[in-house]
Motif scaffolding. Sequence first.
Motif, short mmCIF file in Angstrom:
data_model
loop_
_atom_site.label_atom_id
_atom_site.label_comp_id
_atom_site.label_asym_id
_atom_site.label_seq_id
_atom_site.Cartn_x
_atom_site.Cartn_y
_atom_site.Cartn_z
N MET A 194 3.14 -21.32 -25.47
CA MET A 194 3.39 -20.52 -24.67
C MET A 194 2.93 -21.09 -23.80
SD MET A 194 1.78 -16.46 -23.85
CE MET A 194 2.57 -15.53 -22.89
N LEU A 251 0.94 -8.00 -40.58
CA LEU A 251 0.09 -7.09 -40.24
C LEU A 251 -1.30 -6.65 -40.71
CD1 LEU A 251 1.56 -5.07 -37.39
CD2 LEU A 251 0.71 -7.29 -36.99
N ASP A 265 0.64 -14.92 -38.02
CA ASP A 265 1.94 -15.04 -37.18
C ASP A 265 2.93 -15.58 -36.92
OD1 ASP A 265 -1.51 -14.36 -36.03
OD2 ASP A 265 -1.46 -16.10 -35.78
N PRO A 286 -4.87 -6.22 -35.65
CA PRO A 286 -3.25 -5.96 -35.00
C PRO A 286 -3.64 -3.86 -34.98
CG PRO A 286 -3.06 -7.31 -36.51
CD PRO A 286 -4.64 -7.28 -36.30
N CYS A 326 -4.38 -14.95 -22.51
CA CYS A 326 -3.20 -14.23 -21.87
C CYS A 326 -5.00 -13.64 -21.17
CB CYS A 326 -2.78 -13.30 -22.70
SG CYS A 326 -1.48 -13.57 -22.98
N GLU A 328 -0.41 -2.69 -26.67
CA GLU A 328 0.72 -3.58 -26.23
C GLU A 328 -0.11 -5.10 -26.76
OE1 GLU A 328 0.33 -4.37 -21.91
OE2 GLU A 328 0.22 -6.74 -22.08
N GLN A 375 6.61 -13.97 -36.35
CA GLN A 375 7.07 -14.30 -35.06
C GLN A 375 8.69 -14.86 -35.74
OE1 GLN A 375 5.98 -18.64 -33.60
NE2 GLN A 375 4.79 -17.18 -32.13
N GLN A 403 7.68 -19.42 -27.95
CA GLN A 403 7.71 -20.62 -27.37
C GLN A 403 9.10 -21.48 -27.01
OE1 GLN A 403 4.87 -23.22 -28.18
NE2 GLN A 403 3.00 -22.27 -27.30
N GLY A 451 -1.27 -5.34 -29.87
CA GLY A 451 -1.32 -4.81 -31.28
C GLY A 451 0.17 -5.19 -31.39
N LEU A 452 0.71 -5.03 -30.13
CA LEU A 452 2.41 -4.69 -30.04
C LEU A 452 2.24 -6.88 -30.09
CD1 LEU A 452 5.32 -4.91 -30.08
CD2 LEU A 452 5.17 -5.17 -27.02
N LEU A 453 2.09 -7.38 -29.25
CA LEU A 453 1.67 -8.99 -29.47
C LEU A 453 1.58 -9.25 -30.54
CD1 LEU A 453 -0.04 -9.79 -25.51
CD2 LEU A 453 2.57 -9.05 -25.85
N ARG A 454 0.48 -8.89 -30.93
CA ARG A 454 0.23 -9.68 -32.39
C ARG A 454 1.28 -9.48 -33.34
NH1 ARG A 454 -4.28 -10.88 -33.85
NH2 ARG A 454 -3.25 -12.16 -35.23
N ALA A 455 2.14 -7.85 -32.90
CA ALA A 455 3.71 -7.80 -34.09
C ALA A 455 4.41 -8.23 -34.34
CB ALA A 455 3.34 -6.33 -33.95
N VAL A 456 4.35 -9.29 -32.44
CA VAL A 456 6.00 -9.78 -32.66
C VAL A 456 5.41 -11.21 -33.04
CG1 VAL A 456 6.86 -8.13 -31.18
CG2 VAL A 456 5.35 -10.29 -29.73
N GLY A 457 4.35 -11.92 -33.51
CA GLY A 457 4.31 -13.66 -33.60
C GLY A 457 2.88 -13.51 -32.66
N ALA A 458 2.38 -12.88 -32.09
CA ALA A 458 1.12 -13.40 -30.72
C ALA A 458 0.19 -13.59 -31.38
CB ALA A 458 1.05 -12.84 -29.78
N SER A 459 -0.70 -15.02 -31.34
CA SER A 459 -1.84 -15.14 -31.69
C SER A 459 -2.48 -14.93 -31.26
CB SER A 459 -2.14 -17.10 -32.50
OG SER A 459 -1.88 -17.61 -31.12
N ARG A 460 -4.31 -14.44 -32.58
CA ARG A 460 -5.03 -14.56 -31.42
C ARG A 460 -5.30 -15.28 -30.81
NH1 ARG A 460 -8.22 -10.37 -34.12
NH2 ARG A 460 -7.81 -11.50 -36.95
N GLN A 467 -3.67 -16.64 -28.33
CA GLN A 467 -2.01 -16.97 -27.44
C GLN A 467 -3.13 -15.29 -26.43
OE1 GLN A 467 1.19 -16.84 -29.56
NE2 GLN A 467 2.09 -18.64 -28.58
#
Lengths: 400, 242
Positions: free
Chosen positions: A1, B54, B78, A393, A323, A306, B82, B112, A308-317, A319
């Motif tokens: 990011m 998850l 992750d 998550p 944030c 939110e 992703q 990214q 939880g969602l970020l983690r679900a779409v692949g955000a790492s801890r 990241q």
Amino acid sequence: MSAADLAAYAGRALAGHRLRSLLSLLGVSVGIAAVILLTALGEGARRYVVDQFAQIGSSFVAVLPGKTDTTGAMPGVGGVPNDLTLEDTRALERALPQVDLIAPFVVATDEVAWRDRRRQVMVLGVTAEFAELRRLSLARGRFLPATELGRGGSLAVLGDRLARELFGNGDPIGAAVRIGGRRCRVIGVLAPRGQQLGMNMDDVVLVPVATGMRMFNRSSLFRIVIDVGPEGDVEAVKARALEVLVERHGEEDVTLITEAAVVDSLSAILDALTLAVAAIAAISLAVAGIGILNVLLVAVSERTAEIGLLRAVGASRRQVLACFLTEAVLLSGLGGAVGLAAGAAGVRILVGIWPALPAAPPAWAIAAAVVLSLAVGATFGWLPARRAAALDPVRALSGR
Amino acid sequence: MIELDRLSRTYEIGGEPVHALVEVTESIAAGEHVAIMGPSGSGKSTLLHLVGCLDRPTSGSYRFEGREVGALAEAELDRLRQRRFGFVFQAFHLVARLDGLGNVELPMVFAQVPRAERRERAHAALEAVGLAHRAGHRPSELSGGERQRLAIARALAMRPGVLLADEPTGNLDTKSGNAVLDLLDRLNGEGLTLLVVTHDPRVARRADRTVILADGAIVRRARREELAQALTEWGLGVEPHE
């Protein structure tokens, strides 16, 4: 990011709670503004003092009777110091032909009266050199004449304010004033000068040094000031003067202070004061930090789903941590910027009210303010950000 | 593509172990459309979370695209979420302060993807779900069906291999629910593997086959033509709520 993405994401989140964000930002602003304003004041005071010395001009050595430093002498040896006399002054004049001037003086407070008007003022017993030493100029008449040191004469030069208070709009020249029960003829009035080295030169009366010593029954001078001149070697003059006086007194019973030493020690004291004041102001930053901590803890619990969602779409801890940490640093950084601006405006207002004070925040304080404001965000944002990053998550998605 | 071998997941709630999944063995091939049904608390969502990385299983093996997921580091999981999985939730989970485009871009921001490409792909995803004209609207300005389609666009943004949908029509009326299901069907037709958790037989009826869970275990597997009978057997045939 990328940093820009982080800032955009965090900025949007903060904008979502405008009032809450503004209030915690305000906390940091107040802290930073306080740091800037208070250090500017401290620095202003320091510069004021240094400027005062600079006004006096070239370097000087002041000779004080008595020894202020501890010596290794046995008890009973030395004892009461010898007087610092006009004879000492003459000896210094002979030994130091290279210096610009040597000005001995005594100080006392006494009543000055003309007819029925009386004023309690500072009486300075000085020589003709004093006018040059203190860069004094005359509004009327003339200064004390350069005569043989031991010759007094009942002459007086009045400070501007004293002259006005005693004589109103009348001309004091030639009038006989009473100083400590002795009649002196006024031969001059100083031009307005104001405060100088802690003495209000408008509220003084100057008499010849020998007259002053007799008037107050003094056997010792208050100071002998040696003006070394802009090019002179201060340390050499100091060493030679000490040599002369030790030889004359048979012991080292005088203290010699150079202008540089005085400026340095005053400067150091005021620097320490500035630092102390800045530290106190910094405490308010800690309070502001707690505000940020609180705002972020609320944000984390509000935005659990939110996260939880970020983690679900692949955000790492990491990241997620970034944030929330960015939100904290953004809050405190913006607060710091506002605080810097407010502090600078405050300093301008201060200088507007009190132009004599060269108040300006020192560079280190500005740098410290910037670093501190960011550090406050990073420090107090850490705990909530860690909490956000540590959320499970699956549980976070259900808002738990 | 997805191979589960005696997969179990046990939670501790108040010191008591809860067996959410018990020795589930199942294979799902690429491009399949599989529905997961079962009563509340039967472990449907847990299964979906495990498949989507998850959550981690307590025991058993999960191989995804030939790799043992249990052995992967967190960063790898992750990365899988992703790149390989797209999630669609009953509650949509859209970010209220971001507009349609912003929501679709979100996974790409964390992955990214460069800004220009991100924008392009988000527009394409919105186009694919028929929401190109709503790109600048916030979720609060969209209808329920539009919100779910937006969430699907977000799930598609990273071009995943598998779409995991947890009650995707649970909060929708029949008409917008059908639109969402039509969209999922179409995506499946384009090769996307689809795993849908649902209470609703109408949703399950669109799947190639249905897996029925009870108390954390698979109790029945039914092809589309057997579905009605299987649901009746397990008392799931009744049309759910509303």
